[in-house]
Design a protein around this motif. Structure first.
Motif, mmCIF file in Angstrom:
data_model
loop_
_atom_site.group_PDB
_atom_site.id
_atom_site.type_symbol
_atom_site.label_atom_id
_atom_site.label_comp_id
_atom_site.label_asym_id
_atom_site.label_seq_id
_atom_site.Cartn_x
_atom_site.Cartn_y
_atom_site.Cartn_z
ATOM 1 N N GLY A 182 16.661 19.974 -128.843
ATOM 2 C CA GLY A 182 15.187 20.531 -129.608
ATOM 3 C C GLY A 182 15.499 21.437 -130.499
ATOM 4 N N GLY A 183 16.534 22.265 -130.553
ATOM 5 C CA GLY A 183 17.007 23.184 -131.747
ATOM 6 C C GLY A 183 17.126 22.371 -132.921
ATOM 7 N N MET A 184 17.677 21.214 -132.822
ATOM 8 C CA MET A 184 17.966 20.143 -133.964
ATOM 9 C C MET A 184 16.758 19.836 -134.597
ATOM 10 N N PHE A 185 15.577 19.687 -133.942
ATOM 11 C CA PHE A 185 14.462 19.439 -134.703
ATOM 12 C C PHE A 185 13.679 20.779 -135.108
ATOM 13 N N ILE A 216 22.246 26.344 -116.429
ATOM 14 C CA ILE A 216 22.043 27.009 -117.675
ATOM 15 C C ILE A 216 22.554 25.854 -118.799
ATOM 16 N N LEU A 217 23.791 25.356 -118.414
ATOM 17 C CA LEU A 217 24.436 24.397 -119.416
ATOM 18 C C LEU A 217 23.414 23.212 -119.743
ATOM 19 N N ILE A 218 22.916 22.659 -118.643
ATOM 20 C CA ILE A 218 21.960 21.579 -118.795
ATOM 21 C C ILE A 218 20.775 21.851 -119.581
ATOM 22 N N PHE A 219 20.218 22.982 -119.390
ATOM 23 C CA PHE A 219 19.246 23.416 -120.017
ATOM 24 C C PHE A 219 19.556 23.739 -121.554
ATOM 25 N N PHE A 220 20.630 24.345 -121.509
ATOM 26 C CA PHE A 220 21.081 24.533 -122.934
ATOM 27 C C PHE A 220 21.161 23.326 -124.147
ATOM 28 N N PHE A 221 21.825 22.132 -123.203
ATOM 29 C CA PHE A 221 22.057 20.999 -123.771
ATOM 30 C C PHE A 221 20.680 20.321 -124.337
ATOM 31 N N VAL A 222 19.521 20.493 -123.562
ATOM 32 C CA VAL A 222 18.353 19.935 -123.736
ATOM 33 C C VAL A 222 17.843 20.754 -124.911
ATOM 34 N N ALA A 223 17.906 22.310 -124.693
ATOM 35 C CA ALA A 223 17.405 23.057 -125.793
ATOM 36 C C ALA A 223 18.128 22.829 -127.083
ATOM 37 N N ILE A 239 25.622 21.862 -143.548
ATOM 38 C CA ILE A 239 25.628 21.451 -141.902
ATOM 39 C C ILE A 239 25.972 22.433 -141.263
ATOM 40 N N ARG A 240 26.913 23.416 -141.506
ATOM 41 C CA ARG A 240 26.826 24.845 -140.900
ATOM 42 C C ARG A 240 25.635 25.519 -140.722
ATOM 43 N N ILE A 241 24.724 25.799 -141.503
ATOM 44 C CA ILE A 241 23.567 26.499 -141.638
ATOM 45 C C ILE A 241 22.740 25.620 -140.647
ATOM 46 N N TYR A 242 22.666 24.446 -140.803
ATOM 47 C CA TYR A 242 21.873 23.687 -139.971
ATOM 48 C C TYR A 242 22.066 23.684 -138.409
ATOM 49 N N MET A 243 23.500 23.821 -138.020
ATOM 50 C CA MET A 243 23.986 23.749 -136.641
ATOM 51 C C MET A 243 23.752 25.076 -136.076
ATOM 52 N N THR A 244 24.127 26.235 -137.160
ATOM 53 C CA THR A 244 23.827 27.467 -136.574
ATOM 54 C C THR A 244 22.451 27.950 -136.347
ATOM 55 N N PHE A 245 21.418 27.294 -136.959
ATOM 56 C CA PHE A 245 19.951 27.452 -136.609
ATOM 57 C C PHE A 245 19.696 26.636 -135.529
ATOM 58 N N ALA A 246 20.171 25.657 -135.192
ATOM 59 C CA ALA A 246 19.986 24.711 -134.111
ATOM 60 C C ALA A 246 20.474 25.428 -132.744
ATOM 61 N N PHE A 247 21.691 26.279 -132.905
ATOM 62 C CA PHE A 247 22.355 26.894 -131.846
ATOM 63 C C PHE A 247 21.412 27.885 -131.403
ATOM 64 N N ALA A 248 20.792 28.593 -132.599
ATOM 65 C CA ALA A 248 20.083 29.974 -132.476
ATOM 66 C C ALA A 248 19.154 29.610 -131.910
ATOM 67 N N SER A 249 18.262 28.584 -132.105
ATOM 68 C CA SER A 249 17.100 28.093 -131.551
ATOM 69 C C SER A 249 17.184 27.747 -130.106
ATOM 70 N N ALA A 250 18.379 27.152 -129.943
ATOM 71 C CA ALA A 250 18.515 26.901 -128.597
ATOM 72 C C ALA A 250 18.940 28.034 -127.555
ATOM 73 N N VAL A 251 19.538 28.973 -127.959
ATOM 74 C CA VAL A 251 19.711 30.317 -127.289
ATOM 75 C C VAL A 251 18.233 30.983 -127.069
ATOM 76 N N LEU A 252 17.646 30.807 -128.204
ATOM 77 C CA LEU A 252 16.210 31.656 -127.923
ATOM 78 C C LEU A 252 15.232 30.727 -126.822
ATOM 79 N N LEU A 253 15.216 29.528 -126.750
ATOM 80 C CA LEU A 253 14.472 28.747 -125.932
ATOM 81 C C LEU A 253 15.254 28.671 -124.527
ATOM 82 N N VAL A 254 16.484 28.833 -124.233
ATOM 83 C CA VAL A 254 16.966 28.888 -122.961
ATOM 84 C C VAL A 254 17.182 30.322 -122.374
#
Length: 254
Positions: free
Chosen positions: A32-35, A22-29, A64-79
């Motif tokens: 992707g979330g940053m894009f 899960i952690l490996i996939f989350f790192f990859v996600a 930067i807080r908003i940007y990283m929050t959306f990247a994290f939320a996108s990663a959670v959704l993808l993973v």
């Protein structure tokens, strides 16, 4: 596939393996979330309810807080599907072959309900709450001036809980197949479940009747739907047990 006995250390090792995957996939996600973060932020800012609100960055670190929050939320959704599959893979050795196939089919249903819950809260509930807050501010002669961090934090506070609350039918169906809960039990604790859902709705929504009903009614219907799903799963589980017992009796006679 035969069920096999696993020791405590085997379970810990298997859990460690699933968590690492899960952690490996989350790192990859997360990469992707940053894009995905920037187009998502731009899309949400173009929504009608967002355009009517003057949003500002009150702190240097808000962008930067908003940007990283959306990247994290996108990663959670993808993973999220990966998390569901790894959870299934962890418990599947303790299930019969038919139970493995049935519970595996819960994964796409669960992911669909997660997206449905987020969509319901964003497209129906969230605009209503924003309009209510705007009308209240106007009545109190308050000039609205919001920070972008507060706006999106409130958005996540409203939408994400619904994604998880809409998992209730799948969780109930899964627990019923495992024999942990029954439709009779769910019916007996209905009043207590209603109370808990009312409290949850109170935490999610502002202190206003209509928005509270917009949250409470779907949650109560979701619980009733879960009882119906539990009834179907319970009947199928009983039929599977009877078929297995009949097969074992036939084999013992032979």
């Amino acid at each position: 596939m035969e069920q096999r006995e696993m020791s405590l250390f085997d379970h810990i090792g298997e859990l460690r393996k699933r968590v690492i995957i899960i952690l490996i996939f989350f790192f990859v996600a997360m990469i992707g979330g940053m894009f995905l973060a920037k187009p998502l932020i731009m899309y949400l800012q173009s929504a009608p309810e967002a355009q009517e609100l003057p949003m500002n960055a009150f702190k240097l670190t808000d962008p930067i807080r908003i940007y990283m929050t959306f990247a994290f939320a996108s990663a959670v959704l993808l993973v999220f599907p990966v998390i569901l599959y790894q959870l299934w893979a962890f418990i599947s050795p303790g299930l019969h072959e038919k139970e493995r196939r049935v519970t595996l089919s819960y994964i796409p249903i669960s992911f669909f309900l997660f997206l449905l819950g987020i969509s319901f809260s964003y497209f129906i509930l969230f605009p209503f709450i924003i309009q209510f807050m705007g009308r209240l501010a106007e009545q109190l002669n308050i000039t609205e001036q919001y920070g972008i961090n507060e706006y999106f934090s409130f958005l996540f506070q409203i939408t994400l809980p619904f994604g998880f609350l809409f998992q209730l039918p799948v969780v109930v169906m899964f627990l019923t197949r495992l024999g942990i809960v029954t439709p009779k039990f769910l019916s007996q604790v209905r009043r207590y479940a209603y109370f808990v859902l009312l409290v949850i709705a109170g935490f999610i929504t502002p202190p206003e009747l209509i928005s509270h009903l917009l949250v409470t009614v779907p949650l109560l219907l979701l619980y009733e739907f879960s009882i119906w799903i539990s009834y179907i799963a319970y009947r199928k589980a009983k039929k599977a047990e009877e078929a297995l017992e009949k097969q074992e009796n036939d084999s013992s006679v032979q």
